[in-house]
Scaffold this active site. Structure first.
Site, PDB file in Angstrom:
ATOM      1  N   LYS A   1       1.040  -1.206   0.105  1.00  0.00           N
ATOM      2  CA  LYS A   1       0.194  -0.056  -0.032  1.00  0.00           C
ATOM      3  C   LYS A   1       0.997   1.183  -0.075  1.00  0.00           C
ATOM      4  CE  LYS A   1      -4.323   0.401   0.618  1.00  0.00           C
ATOM      5  NZ  LYS A   1      -5.293  -0.515  -0.322  1.00  0.00           N
TER       6      LYS A   1
ATOM      7  N   THR B   1      -3.141  -5.195   0.785  1.00  0.00           N
ATOM      8  CA  THR B   1      -2.679  -3.936   1.084  1.00  0.00           C
ATOM      9  C   THR B   1      -3.610  -3.072   2.097  1.00  0.00           C
ATOM     10  OG1 THR B   1      -3.792  -3.174  -0.888  1.00  0.00           O
ATOM     11  CG2 THR B   1      -1.577  -4.011  -1.287  1.00  0.00           C
ATOM     12  N   ASP B   2      -4.733  -3.544   2.242  1.00  0.00           N
ATOM     13  CA  ASP B   2      -5.954  -3.088   2.736  1.00  0.00           C
ATOM     14  C   ASP B   2      -5.153  -3.249   4.356  1.00  0.00           C
ATOM     15  OD1 ASP B   2      -8.423  -1.480   3.138  1.00  0.00           O
ATOM     16  OD2 ASP B   2      -8.603  -3.340   4.514  1.00  0.00           O
TER      17      ASP B   2
ATOM     18  N   PHE C   1      31.679  28.790 -13.669  1.00  0.00           N
ATOM     19  CA  PHE C   1      31.510  27.680 -14.273  1.00  0.00           C
ATOM     20  C   PHE C   1      32.461  27.849 -15.819  1.00  0.00           C
ATOM     21  CE2 PHE C   1      29.341  24.468 -17.115  1.00  0.00           C
ATOM     22  CZ  PHE C   1      29.805  23.304 -16.621  1.00  0.00           C
TER      23      PHE C   1
ATOM     24  N   ARG D   1      27.730  33.077 -11.566  1.00  0.00           N
ATOM     25  CA  ARG D   1      26.219  32.721 -11.989  1.00  0.00           C
ATOM     26  C   ARG D   1      25.530  32.481 -10.693  1.00  0.00           C
ATOM     27  NH1 ARG D   1      26.558  26.442 -14.026  1.00  0.00           N
ATOM     28  NH2 ARG D   1      27.368  25.504 -12.329  1.00  0.00           N
TER      29      ARG D   1
ATOM     30  N   GLN E   1      28.490  19.664  -9.764  1.00  0.00           N
ATOM     31  CA  GLN E   1      29.223  18.474  -9.224  1.00  0.00           C
ATOM     32  C   GLN E   1      30.158  18.637  -7.991  1.00  0.00           C
ATOM     33  OE1 GLN E   1      28.944  19.254 -12.479  1.00  0.00           O
ATOM     34  NE2 GLN E   1      29.002  17.599 -13.874  1.00  0.00           N
TER      35      GLN E   1
ATOM     36  N   ASN F   1      19.823  21.199 -11.714  1.00  0.00           N
ATOM     37  CA  ASN F   1      20.357  22.672 -11.648  1.00  0.00           C
ATOM     38  C   ASN F   1      19.373  23.485 -12.171  1.00  0.00           C
ATOM     39  OD1 ASN F   1      22.099  24.920 -12.130  1.00  0.00           O
ATOM     40  ND2 ASN F   1      23.707  23.935 -13.326  1.00  0.00           N
TER      41      ASN F   1
ATOM     42  N   HIS G   1      18.107  26.233 -13.586  1.00  0.00           N
ATOM     43  CA  HIS G   1      18.777  27.619 -14.129  1.00  0.00           C
ATOM     44  C   HIS G   1      18.108  29.024 -14.114  1.00  0.00           C
ATOM     45  CE1 HIS G   1      21.296  24.469 -16.048  1.00  0.00           C
ATOM     46  NE2 HIS G   1      20.398  23.798 -16.772  1.00  0.00           N
TER      47      HIS G   1
END
Lengths: 298, 298, 298, 298
Positions: free
Chosen positions: C11, C61-62, C161, C178, C225, C251, C253
């Site tokens: 569940k 699952t109940d 970068f 940046r 990274q 990332n 941007h």
């Protein structure tokens, strides 16, 4: 010093699956499905509940939910407009304090795979909103609005955009060939003057949907505004009982990728789809003499 | 046979991050952030664009987007109400055909981690909508609406619900102790009569948010309607320049789990949160003499 | 011709709200909340269910859902790791066919507004996954993984970068300044060798979260990274019982808007946030000698 | 004290629309569309980037995005498996440091309305993942996985669930007639031994989709596990080049509404659709002799 203004309350998004096992009226031996999300909103004389916590006039939202299920069992679900009318009339009739009931329904389409098997089909959602207002509708005619949403359409040719106003902040290049894509969100209001009893909601919906698509496909577009107007016009002209249609059309931008840095030319074949921001074009098209009741800016 | 009704167009969800690097007015040596989603909708005399594809009166939605960025650079972003006012006045003033500009902004809050480092904070989103309508606002006062959405609140005690109407479909048990939870969606309208120049939008927002939370927490609730009214009243009473507040409060149901099949008793401690359906309570609270301008059912 | 491979069932997303009304161990007189989404996945010898429809080994699952609620009532919810351990051990112990139980929990934080009033706080979600595998864990030590998701962080300075590989399709400009923004998704594995009994999961979580944020804020970044590795390293170094941490960092941007068409210069102050596409940086940081058990590419 | 474990990076969700204007190979005079979301993940010797910020081995995610667009222009997009293979081989071949490329693509279907007009059709999304791993695939055969997601199916008859294990927490009633609904999420692995060149990906996909649907519709179900196995078996038996299929099937519960409080009987016709919690059944079906490579619990 303080007063209560407009208010409403209700149960939203009751997810109902109605299976028709008998299918007496149909040649098919199989089941039929209606898959709905039903939302109810009631208003009327509910000041006491807000001010003093006196709930004696409050039909619980739980009972509203139960009513949706019980009515689906007892009356079945024909077209969503019929079911919304049934519910709206019930809520107004059964509760003294309630003078207006607004019932909105979304329907999700299924395609038959076998007698008892189905696949969800069509991306668009069929919608209706029925407003039963005892004060406003002296004639007893509720407002019936049909519609659809999330019908995604795209033209890869036949769309231009030029001759627009230029100001200091305008950098967009004019074009005689762009992608035009949108997700149609439309509501149209049925004119009850001629008697709603005759309207076959299912056929009317199918026709309106086809008209919207064919108008989009067949219109040479100079702006999404113009396409909107053409779509609305086609529906008004094609369906005599529709007095008004309101369209909300996001301009789902597809920008041509600049391939020149790679020494390549983009001959109108490679685009990237942008999520945000997007243009949003909204407008109402009216039959001559009709008044705009579906909202929108003045 | 067909006419154009109400319409508007614009660029939606321009996602702007404005970094203030100078921070001249602040003791902090660090950067400051404004993280916004800006939506513009313009209307006016745009019939030609719809009917003939003549775009000469159309300021492109691309230019609207550019204007948002350029104004953010040139003027900075003080409070979102200020920025929306600046943009709305510009669009109406600069384009002959445009008589109404509606600018809506969402702001996402960030918490400072360091001079140039931030974490997104607060789940709720601060909002504003400014409508600059040359026809309607003879005095030149634009409509300024502030608000918030997605402020999720919960009371685990102090909430009752009983004495409600019973019909054939009512099965809900009365209770003097239930969970009350909602996601507050509120808009409040500032009264410009006294001159908006004096309003400190940031302080006003913080006060309104606090008043909404404290009213929710401190009100013994006999219904979510009553809590809504208490929340609205608290804001009207606490902020003299606010004429109207509209609240939309989903009742986020938390149901007590029946543990009796396991030989256990649930002493009001174990609940399951249900997604759909949910109650939806909507209402406007007005200062005496104010008119409801924020929509909602009649 | 066909065989059954790896399989599990359970569940998912049991939405549990646990209210602690007694608060005996706390100075506060008020209630305490635990707001969870619990998912259970069981595996073992379940071939018959798949091949013949013989469900005799299937714990429904109940029932799994009921167990979550009953255990919450009976044992309370201390930390989510404790609750997941309790459930996982129960499922493996109670069902002959079940040899592996995987219990995953998300926790949503609430901030106290009053004795019985709360506001949802913090955007991030705390997570845990406990895997109790009778075959693999000879020592009886289940795998305990803690984590978080949707912790949104941004640095407006200190991110560079450059020096990257250039091929025919590289057009990105190098930059020494940046915006760096991400939504941290992290899971860290506790080393059970030293005995998990001593770990205070709540304190450990708070420390890990703080370490992730401070590493993000304090690292001069030459790539996401590198930031990822710094964040992972900080957690491994700061929490002796953590053997492995896996980070997935989109990332997000934020591109500097070109204002030159408007005769303006963008001094690193106006950015637009882009939804898609986004970079996605994923990596595992390990304590020396530990093996990667949290997945990811070879 | 700390080491770098498994890692990968790349650009995710590049939204590409490829219009084929020539359509030379087709009788239709119209355009053709390919609407994709492409995600790239690269791994290899990238330790320097993580540890020292030396990016000399990093092909930027921006260049990866550009490559997607440039390849779409230069090579067109045949089937998504072909396009993923092309990209994956390129990334591994062109960058010394990259030894593994994983390219995943989602495709959104469009239905033709006219020569240059289209409507989004089919709710399900076609998917592929290609993994080109220089170390693992000595034979040079990349791993090709095809699949789909969000294919929503429902049986309104022919589904039973009984004979399951009962423990203290089991309250579910046994049934010989329930709604069975799911949203199929499936991936199947093509066996490259026989040479992938012969596989017609488009035909193979259409066949697999049909087999999944017909198996769902035609299987009398005693559990969703059994339906899963039947669906997987049908695909393995019907498509000789498929070695393995992994299915993840949420059990989208539709519960029969209790109408007895209203003096009504529910003859299996009125259900409410529940969002959460839901069952989740996951399993792999293998051709004899094939090994499970698509993940899942041991």
């Amino acid at each position: 010093m303080v007063t209560l203004g407009p208010n409403q309350y209700g149960k939203a998004e009751v997810r109902l699956l109605r299976v028709n096992r008998s299918s007496l009226n149909h040649s098919s031996a199989g089941h039929e499905l209606r898959d709905l999300s039903v939302s109810v909103a009631l208003s009327g004389e509910l000041t006491a509940s807000h001010l003093t916590g006196d709930n004696s006039a409050v039909l619980t939202t739980d009972a509203q939910k139960n009513t949706v299920f019980a009515f689906a069992a007892e009356h079945g679900v024909a077209e969503i407009e019929d079911f919304a009318l049934l519910l709206a009339e019930h809520f107004v009739a059964s509760q003294e304090a309630i003078s207006v009931a607004r019932v909105s329904i979304e329907e999700y389409a299924w395609e038959r795979l076998g007698d008892h098997s189905f696949a969800r089909s069509a991306r668009e959602v069929r919608t209706t909103t029925v407003i039963y207002d005892t004060a406003r509708h002296d004639t007893g005619e509720p407002l019936v609005v049909s519609g659809l949403k999330d019908l995604i359409l795209l033209n890869s040719a036949g769309s231009e955009f030029w001759g627009f106003a230029k100001d200091r902040y305008t950098t967009l290049a004019e074009t005689t060939d762009r992608i035009l894509a949108t997700a149609v969100n439309a509501q149209w209001r049925h004119d009850q003057q001629d008697g709603s009893a005759q309207v076959s909601w299912g056929e009317s919906y199918a026709t309106a949907r086809d008209l919207l698509m064919s108008a989009f496909a067949q219109t040479r577009s100079y702006s999404l505004q113009q396409t909107l107007y053409a779509m609305g016009t086609r529906v008004i002209e094609g369906l005599p009982d529709i007095a008004e249609i309101r369209l909300s059309l996001p301009n789902k931008h597809h920008f041509e990728v600049d391939l020149s840095p790679f020494g390549m030319e983009n001959k109108g074949e490679v685009f990237y789809a942008s999520d945000r921001p997007y243009g949003l074009i909204e407008g109402t098209v009216l039959r001559d003499g009709a008044e705009a009741e579906l909202g929108g800016p003045a």
